[in-house]
Design a protein around this motif. Sequence first.
Motif, short mmCIF file in Angstrom:
data_model
loop_
_atom_site.label_atom_id
_atom_site.label_comp_id
_atom_site.label_asym_id
_atom_site.label_seq_id
_atom_site.Cartn_x
_atom_site.Cartn_y
_atom_site.Cartn_z
N CYS A 90 0.83 -1.20 0.00
CA CYS A 90 0.00 0.00 0.00
C CYS A 90 0.86 1.25 0.00
O CYS A 90 0.52 2.26 -0.62
CB CYS A 90 -0.91 0.01 1.22
SG CYS A 90 -2.27 -1.19 1.15
N SER A 91 1.99 1.18 0.70
CA SER A 91 2.89 2.33 0.74
C SER A 91 3.53 2.56 -0.62
O SER A 91 3.71 3.71 -1.06
CB SER A 91 3.97 2.11 1.80
OG SER A 91 3.37 1.96 3.09
N PHE A 92 3.90 1.48 -1.30
CA PHE A 92 4.46 1.55 -2.65
C PHE A 92 3.48 2.27 -3.58
O PHE A 92 3.85 3.20 -4.31
CB PHE A 92 4.74 0.13 -3.13
CG PHE A 92 5.43 0.00 -4.46
CD1 PHE A 92 6.39 0.90 -4.87
CD2 PHE A 92 5.14 -1.07 -5.29
CE1 PHE A 92 7.03 0.76 -6.09
CE2 PHE A 92 5.77 -1.23 -6.51
CZ PHE A 92 6.73 -0.31 -6.91
N LEU A 93 2.23 1.85 -3.54
CA LEU A 93 1.21 2.50 -4.36
C LEU A 93 1.02 3.96 -3.93
O LEU A 93 0.93 4.87 -4.77
CB LEU A 93 -0.10 1.73 -4.26
CG LEU A 93 -1.26 2.20 -5.13
CD1 LEU A 93 -2.18 1.03 -5.46
CD2 LEU A 93 -2.07 3.31 -4.47
N SER A 94 0.97 4.19 -2.62
CA SER A 94 0.68 5.54 -2.13
C SER A 94 1.79 6.53 -2.41
O SER A 94 1.55 7.75 -2.43
CB SER A 94 0.40 5.48 -0.62
OG SER A 94 -0.76 4.71 -0.36
N ASP A 95 3.01 6.04 -2.66
CA ASP A 95 4.09 6.93 -3.06
C ASP A 95 3.78 7.65 -4.37
O ASP A 95 4.40 8.65 -4.71
CB ASP A 95 5.39 6.15 -3.23
CG ASP A 95 6.08 5.84 -1.90
OD1 ASP A 95 5.84 6.58 -0.93
OD2 ASP A 95 6.85 4.87 -1.85
N HIS A 96 2.80 7.15 -5.12
CA HIS A 96 2.44 7.74 -6.41
C HIS A 96 1.28 8.73 -6.32
O HIS A 96 0.96 9.41 -7.30
CB HIS A 96 2.04 6.62 -7.40
CG HIS A 96 3.14 5.65 -7.69
ND1 HIS A 96 3.52 4.66 -6.82
CD2 HIS A 96 3.95 5.51 -8.77
CE1 HIS A 96 4.51 3.95 -7.34
NE2 HIS A 96 4.78 4.45 -8.52
N GLN A 127 3.78 11.06 8.45
CA GLN A 127 4.84 12.07 8.51
C GLN A 127 6.18 11.47 8.11
O GLN A 127 6.96 12.09 7.38
CB GLN A 127 4.93 12.66 9.91
CG GLN A 127 5.95 13.79 10.05
CD GLN A 127 5.93 14.43 11.42
OE1 GLN A 127 5.29 13.93 12.34
NE2 GLN A 127 6.64 15.52 11.57
N ARG A 128 6.44 10.26 8.57
CA ARG A 128 7.69 9.57 8.21
C ARG A 128 7.81 9.39 6.70
O ARG A 128 8.88 9.57 6.12
CB ARG A 128 7.73 8.21 8.91
CG ARG A 128 8.86 7.29 8.45
CD ARG A 128 8.72 5.92 9.07
NE ARG A 128 9.18 4.89 8.16
CZ ARG A 128 8.98 3.58 8.35
NH1 ARG A 128 8.34 3.16 9.43
NH2 ARG A 128 9.43 2.71 7.46
N MET A 129 6.70 9.06 6.04
CA MET A 129 6.69 8.84 4.60
C MET A 129 6.69 10.15 3.81
O MET A 129 6.97 10.15 2.61
CB MET A 129 5.47 8.02 4.20
CG MET A 129 5.45 6.58 4.70
SD MET A 129 6.70 5.52 3.88
CE MET A 129 8.03 5.57 5.09
N GLY A 130 6.35 11.26 4.46
CA GLY A 130 6.36 12.55 3.78
C GLY A 130 5.18 12.76 2.86
O GLY A 130 5.24 13.60 1.95
N TRP A 131 4.08 12.05 3.08
CA TRP A 131 2.91 12.16 2.20
C TRP A 131 2.05 13.37 2.57
O TRP A 131 1.95 13.73 3.75
CB TRP A 131 2.06 10.89 2.29
CG TRP A 131 2.74 9.67 1.77
CD1 TRP A 131 3.62 9.58 0.74
CD2 TRP A 131 2.56 8.33 2.25
NE1 TRP A 131 4.01 8.27 0.54
CE2 TRP A 131 3.37 7.48 1.45
CE3 TRP A 131 1.79 7.77 3.27
CZ2 TRP A 131 3.44 6.10 1.65
CZ3 TRP A 131 1.86 6.39 3.47
CH2 TRP A 131 2.67 5.57 2.66
N LYS A 132 1.41 13.95 1.56
CA LYS A 132 0.56 15.11 1.75
C LYS A 132 -0.92 14.80 1.52
O LYS A 132 -1.78 15.59 1.91
CB LYS A 132 0.99 16.24 0.81
CG LYS A 132 2.46 16.64 0.94
CD LYS A 132 2.78 17.16 2.33
CE LYS A 132 4.23 17.60 2.41
NZ LYS A 132 4.60 18.01 3.80
#
Length: 244
Positions: A90-96, A127-132
Amino acid sequence: MNVENHPVVSREEWLAARKKHLAHEKAFTQERDRLSAERRALPWVKIDKDYHFQGPNGELRLADLFGKNSQLVIYHFMFAQGWEQGCKGCSFLSDHIDGANQHLAHHDIAVVAVSHAPFNEFQDFKQRMGWKFDWVSSEGCDFNYDFGVCPDAEEVAAGKAIYNYEKTDSAEEELPGLSVFYRNDKGEIFHTYSTYARGLDMLVGAYNYLDLTPKGRNEDEIMEWVRHHDRYEGENRSSCCHAS
């Protein structure tokens, strides 16, 4: 994948093979366009249930997730109560998501991630992943169950659990998926589409790059090599140019 013994030919032979493959690529693109049109033509289901979510400013309804938009894409992010970090896939996908959102936010589409864990439990990870992108909790309502990403424990035990529209033996408490909704001028909300498992591939842009390379995805199991983007070993190899 071993590519060392791959055929090597002249430029003329390569060009002939490439043109033959181009015909297949064009046929695939046309079929994809037809499939997308068929998807848009699917019937809708009106949402009458009063789903509620938790966001940074308190309780939200499904209508609130649209913002000013008429279209809403929800990514069902695997993050259960008590987890310290989200699913790697899910994180891999969410990086996009954030990159796409720079454009989707200006084209009548809201993209929101929804997880089952309490809202406060995934803030440090976000926050760790830096997602907005917007990410809310569905704790305390039936949303994850109704949209097929949290199998009911009793149904799993009875062998009646459903995932991706078919029976599954999986006993996982969280599963990935994506659901799409439309809100009309009257404020009525409709469920238009959901997809799961390999249906999510189209959202992973990195896979499209891999599919163009000689080794392809180079994985024995889906996403077996994937790590959270801050957990890969070795130096950053994102650029071939390094400042001296």
